[in-house]
Design a protein around this motif. Structure first.
Motif, PDB file in Angstrom:
ATOM      1  N   ARG A 200       0.840  -1.192   0.000  1.00 48.35           N
ATOM      2  CA  ARG A 200       0.000   0.000   0.000  1.00 48.35           C
ATOM      3  C   ARG A 200       0.879   1.247   0.000  1.00 48.35           C
ATOM      4  NH1 ARG A 200      -2.742   1.433   4.047  1.00 48.35           N
ATOM      5  NH2 ARG A 200      -1.698   0.100   5.569  1.00 48.35           N
ATOM      6  N   PHE A 211      -3.523  10.942  -0.557  1.00 48.58           N
ATOM      7  CA  PHE A 211      -3.833   9.725  -1.319  1.00 48.58           C
ATOM      8  C   PHE A 211      -3.494   8.511  -0.467  1.00 48.58           C
ATOM      9  CE2 PHE A 211      -2.443   6.096  -3.814  1.00 48.58           C
ATOM     10  CZ  PHE A 211      -3.465   5.934  -4.750  1.00 48.58           C
ATOM     11  N   GLU A 212      -4.358   7.497  -0.539  1.00 50.47           N
ATOM     12  CA  GLU A 212      -4.084   6.190   0.041  1.00 50.47           C
ATOM     13  C   GLU A 212      -4.605   5.139  -0.924  1.00 50.47           C
ATOM     14  OE1 GLU A 212      -5.429   3.189   3.687  1.00 50.47           O
ATOM     15  OE2 GLU A 212      -6.127   5.281   3.670  1.00 50.47           O
ATOM     16  N   GLY A 213      -3.783   4.146  -1.244  1.00 56.43           N
ATOM     17  CA  GLY A 213      -4.215   3.101  -2.160  1.00 56.43           C
ATOM     18  C   GLY A 213      -3.096   2.131  -2.466  1.00 56.43           C
ATOM     19  N   THR A 214      -3.292   1.326  -3.483  1.00 56.61           N
ATOM     20  CA  THR A 214      -2.278   0.367  -3.897  1.00 56.61           C
ATOM     21  C   THR A 214      -1.302   1.032  -4.863  1.00 56.61           C
ATOM     22  OG1 THR A 214      -3.510  -0.378  -5.836  1.00 56.61           O
ATOM     23  CG2 THR A 214      -4.000  -1.470  -3.729  1.00 56.61           C
ATOM     24  N   ASP A 216      -0.633   0.122  -7.852  1.00 53.98           N
ATOM     25  CA  ASP A 216      -1.276   0.194  -9.166  1.00 53.98           C
ATOM     26  C   ASP A 216      -2.261   1.359  -9.243  1.00 53.98           C
ATOM     27  OD1 ASP A 216       0.131  -1.915 -10.242  1.00 53.98           O
ATOM     28  OD2 ASP A 216      -1.437  -3.404  -9.851  1.00 53.98           O
ATOM     29  N   GLN A 217      -2.966   1.624  -8.161  1.00 51.69           N
ATOM     30  CA  GLN A 217      -3.896   2.750  -8.152  1.00 51.69           C
ATOM     31  C   GLN A 217      -3.162   4.076  -8.277  1.00 51.69           C
ATOM     32  OE1 GLN A 217      -5.871   1.714  -4.461  1.00 51.69           O
ATOM     33  NE2 GLN A 217      -7.692   0.928  -5.519  1.00 51.69           N
ATOM     34  N   LEU A 218      -1.988   4.181  -7.644  1.00 53.17           N
ATOM     35  CA  LEU A 218      -1.210   5.413  -7.776  1.00 53.17           C
ATOM     36  C   LEU A 218      -0.635   5.540  -9.176  1.00 53.17           C
ATOM     37  CD1 LEU A 218      -0.079   7.970  -6.550  1.00 53.17           C
ATOM     38  CD2 LEU A 218       1.860   6.643  -5.671  1.00 53.17           C
ATOM     39  N   ARG A 219      -0.168   4.448  -9.739  1.00 45.30           N
ATOM     40  CA  ARG A 219       0.345   4.495 -11.113  1.00 45.30           C
ATOM     41  C   ARG A 219      -0.727   4.992 -12.077  1.00 45.30           C
ATOM     42  NH1 ARG A 219       2.578  -0.764  -9.552  1.00 45.30           N
ATOM     43  NH2 ARG A 219       4.860  -0.611  -9.343  1.00 45.30           N
ATOM     44  N   ALA A 220      -1.987   4.632 -11.802  1.00 46.72           N
ATOM     45  CA  ALA A 220      -3.089   5.006 -12.693  1.00 46.72           C
ATOM     46  C   ALA A 220      -3.609   6.410 -12.434  1.00 46.72           C
ATOM     47  CB  ALA A 220      -4.237   4.001 -12.548  1.00 46.72           C
ATOM     48  N   ASN A 221      -3.178   7.033 -11.336  1.00 39.20           N
ATOM     49  CA  ASN A 221      -3.710   8.341 -10.954  1.00 39.20           C
ATOM     50  C   ASN A 221      -2.703   9.435 -11.307  1.00 39.20           C
ATOM     51  OD1 ASN A 221      -4.806  10.599  -9.625  1.00 39.20           O
ATOM     52  ND2 ASN A 221      -5.770   9.297  -8.078  1.00 39.20           N
TER      53      ASN A 221
END
Length: 231
Positions: A200, A211-214, A216-221
């Motif tokens: 995470r 921001f908090e997430g995985t 992959d979610q950060l790569r996509a954001n």
């Protein structure tokens, strides 16, 4: 394992952290990202009792906010500062032995483990730590903290100024910690290593979590990366 809620922290009259919430689970690597001045180092210093703070910090279900740094360490929370803070006139092996904590039972780690992880330290074990290269000093600081047998280790900018080969070694070291069941809170600027090894990710900006997430979610954001991470 580590639960931070509504954390505010201060340097004198300067209000640095503004109600930060963050948690690290057992056996998890969590990366804490953000630009310089975002408050990341202040957060880990607050957890170690090194800055004035308000709110709630709990480690293994026990409150630790307000404890002194040595009391926090004895509870099993390790800290690797960005400044490394080695003892320059002592040898490599003496620095490692200073990291041992008595009274916590049998340690998961020995000097032999440290030398197997970083053979260069074994080669330099009788050398004064002050003459080591930057990469060697970082290895020493990481291993000295590990000699205290922490259950969770907070590491502040471990790859700063290191050659790519040493950065890869640090990544392997962090994975080895996780394999041993040790949780990691990694404060890092290099997105590649931070996203590759973490389960995470948190991003900080202006003393708050934005921001908090995985990974992959950060790569996509792209919006979060552009506003809070990219130069």
């Amino acid at each position: 394992m580590l639960e931070i809620q509504g954390l505010h922290a201060y340097y004198g009259k300067s209000h640095v952290l503004h109600g930060v919430d963050l948690h690290v689970r057992p056996g998890e690597i969590v990366s804490l990202l953000g630009r310089n001045g975002a408050g990341r180092s202040t957060l880990v210093k607050a957890a170690m009792g090194q800055v004035r703070a308000e709110g709630s910090i709990r480690f293994q279900n026990a409150p630790i906010l307000g404890l002194k740094a040595y009391q926090v360490a004895r509870k099993g929370l390790g800290y690797v500062p960005e400044s490394r803070d080695i003892f320059p006139t002592l040898t490599v092996e003496q620095n490692l032995l200073l990291g041992e904590q008595r009274g916590r039972g049998a340690s998961r780690w020995t000097l032999g483990d440290m030398y197997r992880m970083f053979p260069r330290l074994q080669e330099r074990r009788s050398v004064a730590a002050g003459v080591l290269s930057g990469g060697e000093q970082q290895m020493l600081t990481l291993c000295r903290t590990l000699m205290g047998d922490p259950d969770l280790i907070m590491i502040d900018e471990p790859t700063e100024g290191l050659a790519p080969k040493i950065v890869a070694l640090v990544g392997d070291y962090l994975q080895a910690l996780r394999d041993k069941g040790i949780s990691v809170l990694l404060v890092e600027q290099k997105l590649a290593i931070a996203l590759d090894i973490a389960q995470r990710v948190y991003v900080m900006g202006h003393g708050t979590i934005v921001f908090e997430g995985t990974p992959d979610q950060l790569r996509a954001n792209g919006a979060i990366r552009r506003e809070w991470l990219e130069v």
